[in-house]
Enzyme design. Structure first.
Site, PDB file in Angstrom:
ATOM      1  N   HIS A 202      -3.312   4.340   5.078  1.00  0.00           N
ATOM      2  CA  HIS A 202      -4.336   3.297   5.272  1.00  0.00           C
ATOM      3  C   HIS A 202      -5.710   3.801   4.840  1.00  0.00           C
ATOM      4  O   HIS A 202      -6.417   3.153   4.072  1.00  0.00           O
ATOM      5  CB  HIS A 202      -4.358   2.880   6.744  1.00  0.00           C
TER       6      HIS A 202
ATOM      7  N   TYR B 191       4.537   5.375  11.303  1.00  0.00           N
ATOM      8  CA  TYR B 191       4.942   3.977  11.471  1.00  0.00           C
ATOM      9  C   TYR B 191       5.794   3.398  10.346  1.00  0.00           C
ATOM     10  O   TYR B 191       6.145   2.231  10.398  1.00  0.00           O
ATOM     11  CB  TYR B 191       3.715   3.094  11.714  1.00  0.00           C
TER      12      TYR B 191
ATOM     13  N   ARG C  81       0.859  -1.184   0.000  1.00  0.00           N
ATOM     14  CA  ARG C  81       0.000   0.000   0.000  1.00  0.00           C
ATOM     15  C   ARG C  81       0.893   1.231   0.000  1.00  0.00           C
ATOM     16  O   ARG C  81       1.609   1.479   0.971  1.00  0.00           O
ATOM     17  CB  ARG C  81      -0.904  -0.048   1.238  1.00  0.00           C
TER      18      ARG C  81
HETATM   19  C1  LIG Z   1     -13.066  -6.216  13.695  1.00  0.00           C
HETATM   20  C2  LIG Z   1     -12.297  -4.986  13.311  1.00  0.00           C
HETATM   21  N1  LIG Z   1     -11.254  -4.585  14.054  1.00  0.00           N
HETATM   22  C3  LIG Z   1     -10.581  -3.473  13.750  1.00  0.00           C
HETATM   23  C4  LIG Z   1     -10.935  -2.712  12.682  1.00  0.00           C
HETATM   24  C5  LIG Z   1     -10.186  -1.433  12.354  1.00  0.00           C
HETATM   25  N2  LIG Z   1      -9.400  -1.616  11.124  1.00  0.00           N
HETATM   26  C6  LIG Z   1      -9.863  -1.206   9.937  1.00  0.00           C
HETATM   27  S1  LIG Z   1      -8.843  -1.642   8.664  1.00  0.00           S
HETATM   28  C7  LIG Z   1      -7.766  -2.370   9.738  1.00  0.00           C
HETATM   29  C8  LIG Z   1      -6.524  -3.014   9.199  1.00  0.00           C
HETATM   30  C9  LIG Z   1      -6.829  -4.019   8.135  1.00  0.00           C
HETATM   31  O1  LIG Z   1      -5.648  -4.575   7.696  1.00  0.00           O
HETATM   32  P1  LIG Z   1      -5.622  -5.591   6.489  1.00  0.00           P
HETATM   33  O2  LIG Z   1      -6.484  -6.755   6.762  1.00  0.00           O
HETATM   34  O3  LIG Z   1      -4.173  -5.892   6.259  1.00  0.00           O
HETATM   35  O4  LIG Z   1      -6.235  -4.815   5.252  1.00  0.00           O
HETATM   36  P2  LIG Z   1      -5.677  -3.466   4.620  1.00  0.00           P
HETATM   37  O5  LIG Z   1      -6.409  -2.347   5.280  1.00  0.00           O
HETATM   38  O6  LIG Z   1      -4.220  -3.430   4.832  1.00  0.00           O
HETATM   39  O7  LIG Z   1      -6.003  -3.564   3.177  1.00  0.00           O
HETATM   40  C10 LIG Z   1      -8.201  -2.264  11.052  1.00  0.00           C
HETATM   41  C11 LIG Z   1      -7.473  -2.787  12.214  1.00  0.00           C
HETATM   42  C12 LIG Z   1     -12.043  -3.140  11.921  1.00  0.00           C
HETATM   43  N3  LIG Z   1     -12.481  -2.461  10.875  1.00  0.00           N
HETATM   44  N4  LIG Z   1     -12.688  -4.276  12.256  1.00  0.00           N
END
Ligand SMILES: Cc1ncc(C[n+]2csc(CCOP(=O)(O)OP(=O)(O)O)c2C)c(N)n1
Ligand SMILES: Cc1ncc(C[n+]2csc(CCOP(=O)(O)OP(=O)(O)O)c2C)c(N)n1
Ligand SMILES: [Mg+2]
Ligand SMILES: [Mg+2]
Lengths: 389, 332, 332, 389
Positions: free
Chosen positions: A279, A288, A275
């Site tokens: 985020h 970070y 990415r």
């Molecule tokens: C159950 C839950 N916990 C925490 C979050 C907050 N949150 C949103 S995106 C994210 C990270 C997601 O990481 P990843 O699975 O690697 O997908 P990316 O965003 O990197 O594409 C978090 C912790 C959430 N949406 N749902």
């Protein structure tokens, strides 16, 4: 039902060495499937069976993903859009995978795959409305797109159930469950993946491993496993690793995985990517990660790599890309205009879709609220002028 | 930073700094609480101050964030775990119900779980879907689980300290709508505001308005506007701790005013207002001059940002609700 | 088996046989529902009758049992999923809150989830720890989740049919204490009892007693003994559907009797009685002659079998509660 | 924190073969660690370092497990015990593992490991009280035994957190999380196992794979994975398979695993065994398995196998076992008498342990209830005479 006189657990031979009876992850990181390397080099014979038009199509979708990402972020900065999750850097991963799905397949997105939703047929206007927080945007049944699963992991058991249902039906369709590298840490995901294995549900677990879950690096805090692909071992399903910045490799891997899935073999495809943007528009990645890491990846970003291929194949001529970009930006402008023209159907919307029929209490709450709003125009004012968080 | 002028989220942050400095058993962890300092910066600076053994980023594993807190706390630590948004508390319901809330009870007091689970809760900040839920009523129903919801910066730090010091588990819900919306004097040092005590925010004689957390500021605003407009003297109670509930303060107030409006953001049916009404019915029925009116979220999921402001009670709706109460008009 | 004399669990079983025979979209699954016929034999004979594509054993994966039901139901099936005991519903709270209850709402009616989640609930059968929970109040608070709790064999089959036919999700809680405790005429064929309608089990004028599910038989027993002992005429209401709640029947009854006792097995604070009291307060305050009395489980986890009978309301305690109501005594 | 210019995901080499980039489970069932084979044959040099007394100790604990199981089931049938979960057939698996734990280690049981709790020091009387549904039985802190986790999977994240805490402390202790082959399908388990991997929590995941989860066979409905050990791949932790009916192999494997765990490497030990009895006293296994399968395993039951070893080593003489059994039965009788003599501390117990201090509402509820019981002796009668489900 019955095991007859067989033993009920797969026993395995006896062996008097603990090391021989221990299953560990490999010392070396398993390879990624790659057709075009980081320098844009490839073996022309190994390319997937796509004609020139399709190759250009892939490229155009990647450009659209890039344009949508850039412009949505700009709109958000101007206050014209809610929080948005950009896919910059993941264009190959997003486009190659969804382009490999078939007409009859269903997409369960999680949020960082705009082009995948658009490739399914979701109008760009609706994509905008979604990020403006309008539920109508989720009306994509005709395009076989479910609402993005913002609550991480929640769509996995649901998508597995949907796939199970597809498997019971006549159609040869699959459910493609898109997710990130943080998702497999949840209970929802892991329960669902194991369930899929047992039910032979035609579910494709498509993981965009972009290195981070917000600020948490995949390999320093998300899991002690080296890869997402290897997690399939826990559920008896195959895991394929692919270079997520190589659109042709992604396309090819997902195409083949899709057939395997359609045969009742749920499969993980882990697309290794990065990415490049924050985020979401709420995020400050400088907290970070270092700039030179981002630079390292910027040099390996997927659009350039694919452009090299198209150019060396003589498919993309000078000026073609500019024309495409202009056309895509215009599409964006039009969609934006349409989105701006959207009018909510008012507060009734809040009440009418909870159940098939409005139960008495909801009817009462709706009626009261309507009367209140009529009698209190200041409430509308309040809502319109309240500082938005 | 001086004593004055802390926002609510700064009060959280300061409370965590203070508690971690005072007690090395305190461990803060959750998703993105480390280098990132939390998505709302509630844990900003902690990892720099206390290191990555005491400030720990976790995988996306809400079940384990809460489950491990039970374990860590039994092992002698004081975990303060963060759930990133209230919409992600439902995955941990099992750990709250089956483990956290009853380890003392199951072991007849041999073990206990002095743990805090913090989460920003509620709507109104244009967050994404599933980020704004307000299900405190369901959590407050779980025996053994204390549910605390501060409504001001001062209370936030003081209640957080009490929650961390408390020998039993606390679900600490922070009204993120007001994380940065106002400032208040928040002392630098350690102090505590006791759990289980409601606060009378304003004395009055005509009607009692009861609320907590995210609905406190709009409630105060509604009461101000109402008192400006008409000759009425409103008593306002900030519940602060939903469980265990301070019934006395509320009952005494209604015995005086005879009328009450309850304001909360979660859905109405089975919302926490119901318990307040039931309590008042039991203890003060004969003082009630009018039906207690509930101004709440509707019995629908909280909408995405496009419509969320229609879902949330706002000062005009709260004021109208109080007026209904004063007029002796019953519920929706 | 003839029409008569079915126990409550036999009514479940017969209801499943009937529904599966009538509609091939119905799929029954859960842990041990296949060859084993369910740990209470609720699914006995189904796999023999309908095969292992429609009657499916699952892994121990409550999250996926409920999550997949959302998916299956959107895909055109009518899943009837079993959670083996109510104590194992908390792990699926997230799927209920975030997915099942709101897929219609999120997609503005394009998708819906005609699914049923069945679970035996409540205590009193000397089960192991974590098998006897009664948290229906928390579940009934979730918008979009219908919560149905039958109290008799006849209602069980009829309500189950309605739940299966309903286009939206239903959590169907079966009072396992009475699975085999009594028999009733249960017709062989298909019939339905509508969701959302309370039943007046007995007409009366002096006091209304409201209950559901596991507490209906002890409530009836208490009322019998009370009417035997003293000159009192009790109206008894079986709520049957907690969500959506039939408020009219209850409000009308109280307008007549002026007094009410609510009986349930879950903990008192935030229990479903609170919503009933709040509703009555809103709609019938001026008819209330005495505080509504709540006879409920205590605000503690339900004990293991050694003490569970002290936790559960029983006929003497219910009768005493009704007497308190009649005497106009409020309070605990 | 920072990756510098490294890429943030372990990349792996590029490879243009999908097969090479696919991780699948092995075709063959991985081997089980075994020291004594099904016929009681063994290589005397490979036996673990246990002296005669310890070997006899192991045997005696296995006998105790068997006796407890048999007698508890009998008591349950007579109405003197609640539902009970027998470990018949799993004696080696239960005893070998817990015997390998160290003084300072903590046990998180799930219910089918009576002897493990007793080996930790829990009095047999309390074990009985537990199955009679008495909370006082859970007061085993001195013996480092937590309450059995009847709600499947719930103890995993808790135990992982406890282990994490142990790892932060001075002691070299571990948390041993006992569970069955159905547990790893839950969200709680999988979330917790991954978490343990990330936190380097000294947690031992000890899985008694007894072939069934109530009626569901491990290999036909619980998971598409062939083994529990391989599931560690998902979490980056090692998994060891061991013959669960070979008490010496179990002891040895767990001893070694325990050291690995204490070094901060959470580890799975999958003990392959079989439940010869019903799932619990409520279960009728004839509904889901054939008698000849049970017979097959009965021939391979672990006590006999170990007896052969002891006899060929000349450690167990004629009559020794009878004496042991007599002594153990007497222990059981005494414990039973003590359990019968247990008196509940009355209803106050229900209220006083919810919080450190009784909050006003609970105090009120307790007071009211006490007054009610005083005024209504019929309530006691009702409770005493109510037909028990
Ligand atoms: C159950 C839950 N916990 C925490 C979050 C907050 N949150 C949103 S995106 C994210 C990270 C997601 O990481 P990843 O699975 O690697 O997908 P990316 O965003 O990197 O594409 C978090 C912790 C959430 N949406 N749902
Ligand atoms: C969350 C949860 N779901 C269901 C159950 C009911 N249940 C009790 S034991 C059991 C099977 C457990 O199988 P396994 O893990 O293999 O352990 P075993 O009993 O075979 O030793 C089930 C489904 C439960 N106790 N908890
Ligand atoms: Mg990611
Ligand atoms: Mg098993």
């Amino acid at each position: 039902m019955s095991h007859g006189i067989e033993q009920p657990v797969p026993l395995g031979e006896g062996n008097s060495s603990i090391a021989a009876c221990t299953i560990s992850q490999p010392d070396e990181t398993p390879p990624r499937y790659q057709l075009v390397n980081e320098d844009g080099e490839y073996d022309p014979d190994s390319l997937p069976d796509l004609d020139d038009e399709e190759l250009l199509d892939l490229f155009e979708w990647m450009l659209l993903q890039e344009i949508v990402d850039e412009r949505m972020v700009t709109l958000q900065r101007r206050g014209e859009m809610g929080t948005y999750a950009s896919g910059r850097g993941q264009e190959a991963s997003i486009v190659g995978s969804s382009y490999a799905l078939r007409e009859e397949d269903w997409l369960f997105p999680y949020g960082r795959e705009a082009a995948a939703m658009l490739i399914q047929g979701m109008p760009l206007r609706d994509l905008m409305l979604y990020w403006r927080g309008v539920e109508d945007a989720n009306m994509q049944k005709a395009h076989r797109v479910f609402p993005p699963a913002i609550a991480i992991g929640t769509h996995i058991p649901v998508g597995v159930g949907y796939a199970w249902g597809l498997g019971l039906g006549e159609e040869d369709a699959i459910a493609a469950l898109f997710h990130g590298d943080g998702h497999p840490s949840t209970g929802e995901f892991q329960s669902g993946a194991n369930f899929a294995g047992v039910m032979n549900a035609p579910a494709l677990f498509y993981c965009q491993n972009n290195g981070y879950s917000i600020s948490v690096p995949f390999d320093e805090g998300q899991t002690a496993a080296q890869t997402v692909a290897q997690k399939g071992m826990a559920w008896g399903i195959d895991g394929i690793r692919v270079d997520g910045n190589d659109v042709l490799a992604v396309y090819d891997a997902v195409s083949q995985a899709r057939e395997h899935v359609a045969d009742g073999n749920p499969t993980i495809v882990e697309s290794v990517t990065y990415r490049l943007e924050a985020h979401t528009t709420n995020d400050d990645p400088s907290r970070y990660r270092e700039a030179d890491e981002v630079d390292w990846w910027e040099e390996r970003e997927p659009i350039s790599r694919f452009r090299t291929v198209l150019e060396s194949e003589g498919i993309l001529a000078d000026g073609d890309e500019d024309a495409m970009r202009q056309e895509l930006n215009q599409q964006f402008d039009e969609a934006k205009e349409a989105a701006d023209g959207y009018e909510s159907r008012g507060i009734e919307e809040l009440f009418t879709y909870v159940y098939d029929e409005l139960p008495p209490e909801l009817e009462r709450q709706l009626g009261e609220f309507e009367r209140f709003l009529e009698g209190h125009p200041e409430a509308h004012d309040y809502i319109d002028h309240r500082p938005k968080g | 930073m001086t004593d004055a002028n802390r926002t609510l989220v700064e009060a959280v942050n300061d409370g965590l700094h203070t508690a971690m400095a005072a007690d090395e058993r305190v461990i803060v962890y959750g998703e993105d609480v480390g280098d990132n300092g939390g998505v709302f910066r509630a844990t900003d600076g902690l990892i720099e101050a206390f290191g990555d053994e005491r400030v720990v980023d976790t995988p996306i594993a809400e079940i384990s964030i809460v489950g491990s807190a039970v374990g860590l706390s039994m092992a002698g630590f004081r975990p303060v775990a963060e759930i990133q948004f209230s919409g992600f508390i439902p995955p941990v319901f099992n750990q709250l119900v089956s483990m956290a809330s009853r380890i003392r009870w199951r072991t007849r007091g041999e073990h206990n779980a002095p743990m805090v689970v913090r989460a920003p809760y509620g709507g109104g900040v244009r967050a994404l879907e599933h980020h704004s839920e307000s299900l405190e009523s369901a959590y407050a129903h779980v025996p053994g689980l204390q549910v605390v919801i501060p409504g001001t910066p001062y209370d936030t730090k003081g209640l957080l300290q009490s929650a961390i010091d408390d020998p039993d588990p606390v679900l600490f819900l922070e009204p993120k709508l007001h994380y940065r919306a106002g400032r208040q004097e928040v002392p630098d040092g350690q102090y505590s505001v006791p759990l289980g005590d409601a606060a009378v925010r304003r004395k009055g004689t005509d009607v009692t308005v009861i609320s907590w957390g995210s609905m406190m500021p709009p409630t105060m605003e509604a009461v101000d506007s109402l008192e400006d407009r008409r000759d009425v003297d409103v008593e306002v109670i900030d519940v602060r701790t939903l469980s265990p509930l301070d019934r006395e303060t509320i009952v005494e107030s209604i015995k005086k005013t005879g009328k009450a409006t309850v304001v909360h953001e979660g859905p109405k049916s089975g919302g926490f207002a119901a318990e307040l009404v039931a309590t008042l019915n039991e203890r003060a029925l004969m003082y009630l001059e009018a039906p207690i009116h509930r101004v709440t979220g509707f019995d629908v999921p909280i909408p995405m940002l496009g419509m969320e402001d229609y879902y949330l009670p706002n000062p005009p709706r709260i004021a109208a609700g109080i007026e209904r109460t004063l007029a002796g008009e019953g519920g929706v």
